[in-house]
Structures are given as C-alpha cells and as structure tokens.
Write a protein that holds these residues in place. Sequence first.
Motif, mmCIF file in Angstrom:
data_model
loop_
_atom_site.group_PDB
_atom_site.id
_atom_site.type_symbol
_atom_site.label_atom_id
_atom_site.label_comp_id
_atom_site.label_asym_id
_atom_site.label_seq_id
_atom_site.Cartn_x
_atom_site.Cartn_y
_atom_site.Cartn_z
ATOM 1 N N ASN A 16 0.803 -1.230 0.000
ATOM 2 C CA ASN A 16 0.000 0.000 0.000
ATOM 3 C C ASN A 16 0.835 1.279 0.000
ATOM 4 O O ASN A 16 0.518 2.249 0.694
ATOM 5 N N GLY A 17 1.913 1.266 -0.756
ATOM 6 C CA GLY A 17 2.714 2.468 -0.908
ATOM 7 C C GLY A 17 3.703 2.741 0.202
ATOM 8 O O GLY A 17 4.293 3.824 0.264
ATOM 9 N N ILE A 18 3.906 1.763 1.101
ATOM 10 C CA ILE A 18 4.893 1.910 2.174
ATOM 11 C C ILE A 18 5.809 0.697 2.176
ATOM 12 O O ILE A 18 5.558 -0.295 1.494
ATOM 13 N N VAL B 164 5.493 -11.096 13.094
ATOM 14 C CA VAL B 164 5.348 -9.772 13.690
ATOM 15 C C VAL B 164 5.684 -8.729 12.627
ATOM 16 O O VAL B 164 6.362 -9.020 11.641
ATOM 17 N N ALA B 165 5.199 -7.522 12.838
ATOM 18 C CA ALA B 165 5.498 -6.435 11.901
ATOM 19 C C ALA B 165 5.367 -5.113 12.643
ATOM 20 O O ALA B 165 4.731 -5.032 13.700
ATOM 21 N N ASP B 166 5.980 -4.087 12.092
ATOM 22 C CA ASP B 166 5.784 -2.721 12.576
ATOM 23 C C ASP B 166 4.698 -2.086 11.712
ATOM 24 O O ASP B 166 4.826 -2.018 10.485
ATOM 25 N N SER B 167 3.618 -1.647 12.338
ATOM 26 C CA SER B 167 2.533 -1.006 11.602
ATOM 27 C C SER B 167 3.039 0.235 10.864
ATOM 28 O O SER B 167 4.078 0.803 11.218
ATOM 29 N N ARG B 168 2.305 0.688 9.853
ATOM 30 C CA ARG B 168 2.748 1.828 9.041
ATOM 31 C C ARG B 168 3.098 3.026 9.933
ATOM 32 O O ARG B 168 2.384 3.366 10.877
ATOM 33 N N HIS C 298 5.180 3.215 12.226
ATOM 34 C CA HIS C 298 5.715 2.788 13.509
ATOM 35 C C HIS C 298 7.053 2.084 13.320
ATOM 36 O O HIS C 298 7.299 1.459 12.284
ATOM 37 N N GLY C 299 7.889 2.146 14.334
ATOM 38 C CA GLY C 299 9.122 1.365 14.315
ATOM 39 C C GLY C 299 9.936 1.568 13.064
ATOM 40 O O GLY C 299 10.267 2.685 12.678
ATOM 41 N N ARG C 300 10.218 0.460 12.358
ATOM 42 C CA ARG C 300 11.070 0.489 11.167
ATOM 43 C C ARG C 300 10.289 0.622 9.869
ATOM 44 O O ARG C 300 10.867 0.591 8.790
ATOM 45 N N SER C 301 8.961 0.742 9.960
ATOM 46 C CA SER C 301 8.125 0.870 8.759
ATOM 47 C C SER C 301 7.960 2.336 8.366
ATOM 48 O O SER C 301 7.966 3.223 9.221
ATOM 49 N N ASP D 260 -2.974 -3.193 5.241
ATOM 50 C CA ASP D 260 -1.520 -3.389 5.259
ATOM 51 C C ASP D 260 -1.171 -4.802 5.729
ATOM 52 O O ASP D 260 -0.326 -5.482 5.129
ATOM 53 N N TYR D 261 -1.802 -5.228 6.815
ATOM 54 C CA TYR D 261 -1.477 -6.546 7.362
ATOM 55 C C TYR D 261 -1.954 -7.671 6.450
ATOM 56 O O TYR D 261 -1.280 -8.703 6.314
ATOM 57 N N LEU D 262 -3.103 -7.497 5.807
ATOM 58 C CA LEU D 262 -3.561 -8.505 4.855
ATOM 59 C C LEU D 262 -2.615 -8.590 3.659
ATOM 60 O O LEU D 262 -2.315 -9.690 3.175
#
Length: 282
Positions: free
Chosen positions: A48-50, A91-95, A97-100, A115-117
């Motif tokens: 989604n562009g990120i 695990v992931a960093d949401s848009r 957040h963190g390294r995203s 994003d997660y899907l």
Amino acid sequence: MKLKSVIAALGLLFAFAVTTALAAERWEQLPDPAPMPAAVKSGTAPVNGIQMYYAVYGSGPPVLLIHGGLGYSDVWGGQVADLSKDHMVIVADSRGHGRSTRNANPFSYDLMSSDYLALLDYLKIDKTALVGWSDGGIIGIDIAIHHPERLTKVFAQAANTKIDGVKPDVLQNKTFAGYIEKAGEVYRKISPTPGEYDAFVEQISGMWASEPNWTDDDLKKIKTPIAIVLGDHDEAITREHTDYMAKTIPGAKLVILDNASHFAMLQDPAGYNKAVRDFIDR
C-alpha cells in the motif's frame, strides 16, 4: 564529618528509591521487552505504498502478533520466544511505527488492516490466528468484521470499538505517560524518519479522534472465535466497554488478566502467554 554526612544522605536516598521501586504494584510497572529470538526471516514488504518491516519466527500453525499505537513489534519478545516453539509467529511494525515507513495517506483502521492482509499475501499465508494489543486488537476486530476468511481466531487485548471506550484521563496516568516517552525514544533510534515523531503522532491522532466507531450490527457480524481481553488495571480502556464488546460479539470469550494493565504482555509474560495459548490452541 561532612563527607560522612553526604554518604549517609546518599544512602538514605538510595534506600528510598529502592523501597519506592519495590512498592510499585506489578500493574504500575513498565518493563523493557524481552530480547527477540533469532528470526527465520525478516525484511520489508512493499504494501500500500509503504515499506513494512516484518519478521517470522519458528514453524507450525501461523499466529500474527500486532502491537499497539506508537509501539513496535519487538514489544512481543516474551511472546515470540514462547509461541515460536510450535507456531510460525509473524510480527510487523505497523505503518509509520518502528522500522516501517508511512506516506501522506490518512491513518485509518481499515487501511492498517489492509496493510497486514497485504503482508500476509506477501508471505503467502492464507489464514492465521491473530493476537492484537490495543490498536492491534482493533485491527484484529476490523479484519474479523470485513475479512473473516483470513482468520482462525482473534485474541484482542485492550481494544475498543467506539472512541468512548477510552478513559478520558488516560494521558494523566504515569505508567501510560512513561510508555509514550519510551515510544518516542525508540522511534528516534530505529525509524527511517527519526526526526518526524511529532509529525507521526499528529497524523495518527487524527484517526484516534474519530475511530473506531462500529455499530452493534457491525459487531454482531463477527463469526470468528474471539477473546475480548483486558488487564484488571488497564489505564486506557474501561471495563464497562470491554464487557459491552464481549456481550455484543456473538460467542465472544471475556478474559480478565489479573494484576495487569494495558501493558500486560510486558508485566506478566508467562500469564499472558498462557492466556493466549488457552485460547488460540484450543
């Protein structure tokens, strides 16, 4: 004589500090996350562009862990170490957040769910259990409403489905204020845009001012097995709202975590892991 007095005074101050720390209840504490184990793979996924940071641990039935607002995926260190023994843990960093990274698109729970899907698609995972904390729990509920075919179970801790489920004085709570301060420190260390924390907070605050806002009918659509979970000393979400969610979502299981707050996964990792396993593994 003066030196002895200074030493004595320092000793009293140290004793006071130790006593104060020991006197703090577990639910008032904000421990650092446990170290993350070695990942099977990690990187960034174009969604989604990120660029969305993710990591995968272990093997077995998949479980996706989604952190809360202003946080990052390493908050799950104590859970990943346990669950990865017999699960594939994502695990992931949401848009933003963190390294995203983030872009100019307004934050919304629908967008973050998308994003997660998209990340699950990127990892070729059709269906997963989901453990979500705070914003992560809200994302889990959003997916359960709109894309139930992607989920086996949802463990939603400290989530809300209407903005009035949030306590109005949450920002005055010292533990919650400490979390916000720590989140800013982490952001400045690991974010691709370390100087933009204030801009990021302002952008995501637009979402929090109006979302989530689901109706009873929305919640009654949920067919995915779901646990509605709250620490008995949560600083942010009211017990009344949690009870309402559990009563409104068909078949929802209400789980109250003892002697824990909004940050239960840090305060009682063993108890939290047991609550997760008691739900997603049965």
